[in-house]
Write an enzyme that holds these catalytic residues in place. Structure first.
Site, PDB file in Angstrom:
ATOM      1  N   GLU A  53     100.366 -31.070   2.986  1.00  0.00           N
ATOM      2  CA  GLU A  53     100.166 -31.734   4.281  1.00  0.00           C
ATOM      3  C   GLU A  53      99.265 -32.964   4.197  1.00  0.00           C
ATOM      4  OE1 GLU A  53     100.034 -28.442   3.825  1.00  0.00           O
ATOM      5  OE2 GLU A  53     101.219 -27.432   5.369  1.00  0.00           O
ATOM      6  N   PHE A 115      97.054 -14.726  12.875  1.00  0.00           N
ATOM      7  CA  PHE A 115      97.547 -15.231  11.589  1.00  0.00           C
ATOM      8  C   PHE A 115      97.784 -16.741  11.676  1.00  0.00           C
ATOM      9  CE2 PHE A 115     101.188 -16.181   8.742  1.00  0.00           C
ATOM     10  CZ  PHE A 115     100.496 -16.015   7.546  1.00  0.00           C
ATOM     11  N   GLN A 116      97.274 -17.445  10.703  1.00  0.00           N
ATOM     12  CA  GLN A 116      97.355 -18.912  10.628  1.00  0.00           C
ATOM     13  C   GLN A 116      96.807 -19.588  11.878  1.00  0.00           C
ATOM     14  OE1 GLN A 116     101.320 -20.092   9.193  1.00  0.00           O
ATOM     15  NE2 GLN A 116     100.510 -19.943   7.119  1.00  0.00           N
ATOM     16  N   LYS A 165     102.848 -22.278  20.091  1.00  0.00           N
ATOM     17  CA  LYS A 165     104.264 -21.977  19.912  1.00  0.00           C
ATOM     18  C   LYS A 165     104.952 -21.638  21.240  1.00  0.00           C
ATOM     19  CE  LYS A 165     107.397 -19.672  16.738  1.00  0.00           C
ATOM     20  NZ  LYS A 165     107.555 -18.691  15.660  1.00  0.00           N
ATOM     21  N   MET A 483      85.003 -44.856 -12.263  1.00  0.00           N
ATOM     22  CA  MET A 483      83.892 -45.319 -11.427  1.00  0.00           C
ATOM     23  C   MET A 483      82.718 -44.333 -11.497  1.00  0.00           C
ATOM     24  SD  MET A 483      83.113 -47.991  -9.820  1.00  0.00           S
ATOM     25  CE  MET A 483      84.349 -48.971  -8.981  1.00  0.00           C
TER      26      MET A 483
END
Lengths: 586, 171
Positions: A53, A115-116, A165, A483
């Site tokens: 993502e 959940f999630q 949802k 760097m």
């Protein structure tokens, strides 16, 4: 049944279409399945399936930055949203317009550690310009259109819309864009006339002026860049651009002094330090630019044009603040400049240019390409020479290679250069290149990379292959986090703690494993041929350019030092370039 | 130049915001995230029809930081207006405190006497305690609470500052 009744997921797609979205970068999951089902049943909006993502947001950033449009992201709840956070903050820091749709657990489960589940609006509040949690399907259309308005107006930035949802599955009344008016968010676009007149007084009487311009000019649009070029040429004054601003003014123009700041040019930094009038346009006096604040350009009067009032007087006190959109302000400024028939002080300007030419004669970016081993600067220079004639977009990761690209690639037009400036996100460049290539299928898109940065998002090779996006990953491979090593050399006695790139993959085999093409370059003599080969191959290429591992990035203003203490090369044994105060800075 | 030591000043700022979920978190997050001080913060809905809340903030910092705070507040999307009551003409500010004092004998009498001087009201009483209600400027409340300290002060609840411009103007 009214025409505008539909379920939430259909509303999302309808709103995206109304907003002119063509591409959305995303990754499915439980909470966003209704949207994915709606995507399946239409042909207008193309979905690009990323492999992580974070990459979805960077790809949308690349898309946005190279087109001037809003970039669009779709991720699921919980880990989908948290993985997107780095990208969101990256877009926030660099003012990139993004709308990120996140799935959420159904409203009746919010707060239950479902959940999630993640408190997405809570987590993303400080790394977005604004965010919404949609609790009713009837609000969805309005919120979607507001989100696009907020993302693209004023100083652009990322906006999150969190979508439970059940809200996606229920039916409701869709609100079309034409019926949405934002109550509060109306940024000032037109600059105040009196402030512009005051700015012109300073500009007209300057003896040692400089334009200092940034990403705000690019964000304001191609018209702003043209107006900037017009004004700079009318005045004959020198101009320096920030990392984010490169391309707004053509780099090859003699009035351009190159980039300023920590790894900016000697002439740009000295001119900033010694100028008497500084005209800052769409830049924000970032610490990479100013160096030591209390010794920053001590003798100058400062004008700052910015659309975001909070960018003005934040780090550096300015004498003439001008709030407004760059294009609008420049248009008015040029009109007033002509009306007042301003003639710059020719003799003062001649002396100023004589001084600048002395600084320029130092030739601070010179390097010595001698023999077989490829100097990283040489690699960028050859890449520039062999790609300048075509439509080329350059993205970068973060580190030495990024600075060398900024120093040695000459950007002639805006929206051609995509880099993570504010947040400094390693792993930005490759997914950003994918986003750019989606927007410009026929262009050459090159991610100038380091071997360490590339490995932060190299899973996106899968995306590039799936969508036949022939992006080129041009790795300046020095087998170090360069760097980090450079700072360890300067600050920590050369103890290279954990900065060696151990156990690197064979990049050619890696490319082949995904179905891409791999090239190894380790000889300066054959570099040109191999770059040409890279350009000609019509698929993704990993170009493993083995460069001189000991090379460091100069010039450099050591942390905590002012512009006039810029180093052209490594400090000597007894030269304590960085004091204790500087060592705590990043 | 910025290495001059700038004085720290205290400002009272009124902010009109949409009364929507998360708006207070945005304001507070701005202060904690950027390291600004909040000395007092009060918030309540003031226009139920328009769903607007008014936040009154007392904050301190250098003049440059105060400017930043106002600019940062102004760019929050649900913010309608930001008004600096310290610089935009005269204003009135008030705070309310409930002060509980437990004691007996002379101390108990003395607390009542002081309450009278400060025009504080007794809103609850038992044989061993009083709850005083006092309204006024912050420094008046500070003074009252300091005087109650040796007289058996056990609990204080303060509302924080509410402030409004004098005269006919509105936010």
């Amino acid at each position: 049944m009214s025409m505008d009744r539909m379920n939430g997921a259909q509303m999302v797609l309808k709103a995206l279409a109304e907003q002119g979205v063509e591409v959305i970068f995303g990754y499915p999951g439980g909470a966003v399945l209704p949207i994915y089902d709606a995507i399946f049943q239409q042909n207008q909006i193309k979905h690009v399936l990323v492999r992580h993502e974070q990459a979805a947001v960077h790809a949308a950033e690349g898309y946005a930055r190279s087109t001037g449009k809003v970039g669009c992201v779709l991720v699921t709840s919980g880990p989908g949203a948290t993985n997107a956070v780095t990208g969101l903050l990256d877009a926030m820091m660099d003012s990139i317009p993004i709308v990120c749709l996140t799935g959420q657990v159904p409203t009746h489960l919010i707060g239950n550690d479902a959940f999630q589940e993640a408190d997405t609006t809570g987590i993303t509040r400080p790394c977005t310009k604004h965010n919404y949690l949609v609790k009713k399907t009837d609000d969805l259309g309005r919120v979607m259109h507001e989100a696009f308005h907020v993302a693209r107006s004023g100083r652009p930035g990322p906006v999150v819309v969190d979508l439970p949802k059940d809200v996606l599955m229920k039916e409701g009344e869709y609100t079309p864009a034409a019926r949405v008016k934002h109550k509060t968010y109306k940024p000032q676009v037109k600059a105040d006339r009196a402030a512009l007149e005051e700015a012109l007084d300073l500009i007209a009487n300057a003896k040692k002026p400089i334009f200092y311009t940034g990403g705000g000019v690019v964000n304001s649009g191609p018209a702003a860049c043209q107006l900037l070029t017009q004004l700079v040429r009318m005045t004959g004054y020198p101009i320096t651009q920030t990392l984010m601003g490169l391309g707004a003014y053509p780099a090859s123009d003699p009035q351009h002094l190159g980039m300023l700041g920590m790894h900016g040019t000697y002439e740009a930094n000295w001119a900033m330090h010694d100028c008497d009038v500084m005209i800052c346009i769409g830049a924000r006096f970032d610490d990479r630019v100013t160096g030591r604040l209390d010794a920053f350009s001590p003798g100058s009067k400062k004008i700052q044009i910015d659309i975001d009032p909070s960018s003005i007087n934040k780090n550096v006190r300015v004498d003439v603040p001008v709030v407004g959109d760059v294009a609008h302000a420049l248009e008015d400024l040029i009109k007033l400049y002509k009306a007042r028939q301003i003639r710059p002080d020719a003799s003062a300007l001649k002396d100023w240019w004589t001084q600048i030419e002395e600084w320029r004669a130092v030739d601070c970016l010179k390097f010595n390409q001698d023999g077989k081993i490829i100097k990283p600067q040489y690699a960028i220079q050859r890449l520039y020479e062999l790609t300048k004639g075509r439509e080329t977009y350059i993205t970068t990761e973060v580190g030495q290679h990024q600075m060398w690209a900024a120093q040695h690639y000459k950007f002639e037009r805006p929206n051609q250069w995509m880099t993570s400036g504010g947040l400094g996100t390693m792993g930005y460049g490759f997914p950003a290149a994918i986003g750019v290539q989606m927007a410009h299928p026929d262009a050459l898109v090159v991610d100038v990379s380091g071997e360490a940065s590339f490995m932060m998002n190299m899973q996106e090779l899968g995306t590039a292959i799936q969508y036949r996006l022939p992006v080129k990953v041009f790795i300046l491979n020095n087998q170090y986090m360069g760097m980090v090593r450079q700072w360890q050399e300067l600050l920590h006695g050369g103890r290279y703690s954990e900065s060696y790139s151990e156990a690197l993959p064979d990049f050619v085999k890696l490319a082949e494993a995904f179905g891409a093409h791999g090239i190894v370059a380790d000889d300066a003599a054959t570099l040109d041929e191999q770059i040409k080969e890279m350009i000609e191959i019509d698929k993704p290429v990993i170009f493993d350019c083995r460069v001189d591992a000991s090379e460091n990035c100069f010039p450099m203003i050591p942390s905590g030092a002012p512009h006039n203490q810029i180093l052209l090369g490594p400090p000597g044994e007894d030269n304590d370039a960085i004091g204790d105060e500087g060592k705590v800075l990043v | 130049m910025s290495n001059e030591v700038e004085e720290i000043v205290t400002h009272t700022i009124a902010v009109l915001v949409d009364n929507e979920s998360g708006v207070l978190a945005r304001v507070i997050g701005l202060f904690s995230g950027r390291g600004y001080n909040i000395e007092s913060l009060t918030v309540a809905e003031v226009d139920p029809a328009e769903k607007l809340s008014r936040i009154t903030l007392v904050t301190s910092g250098t003049p440059m930081v105060i400017e930043q705070i106002k600019a940062q507040l102004g760019r929050l999307v649900p913010v309608h207006k930001v008004r600096d009551l310290t610089v935009d003409g005269p204003s009135v500010s008030r705070e309310l405190a409930l002060v509980k004092v437990v004691g007996s004998g002379e101390k108990r009498v003395e607390s009542l006497r002081i309450a009278d001087i400060f025009r504080a009201n007794v809103v609850d009483s038992t044989n061993e305690s009083f709850v005083f209600e006092i309204v006024g400027k912050t420094d008046k409340l500070d003074a009252f609470i300091a005087l109650m300290e040796p007289l058996g002060l056990v609990d204080v609840s303060r509302t924080g500052v509410a402030a409004i411009a004098r005269g006919t103007g509105s936010i």
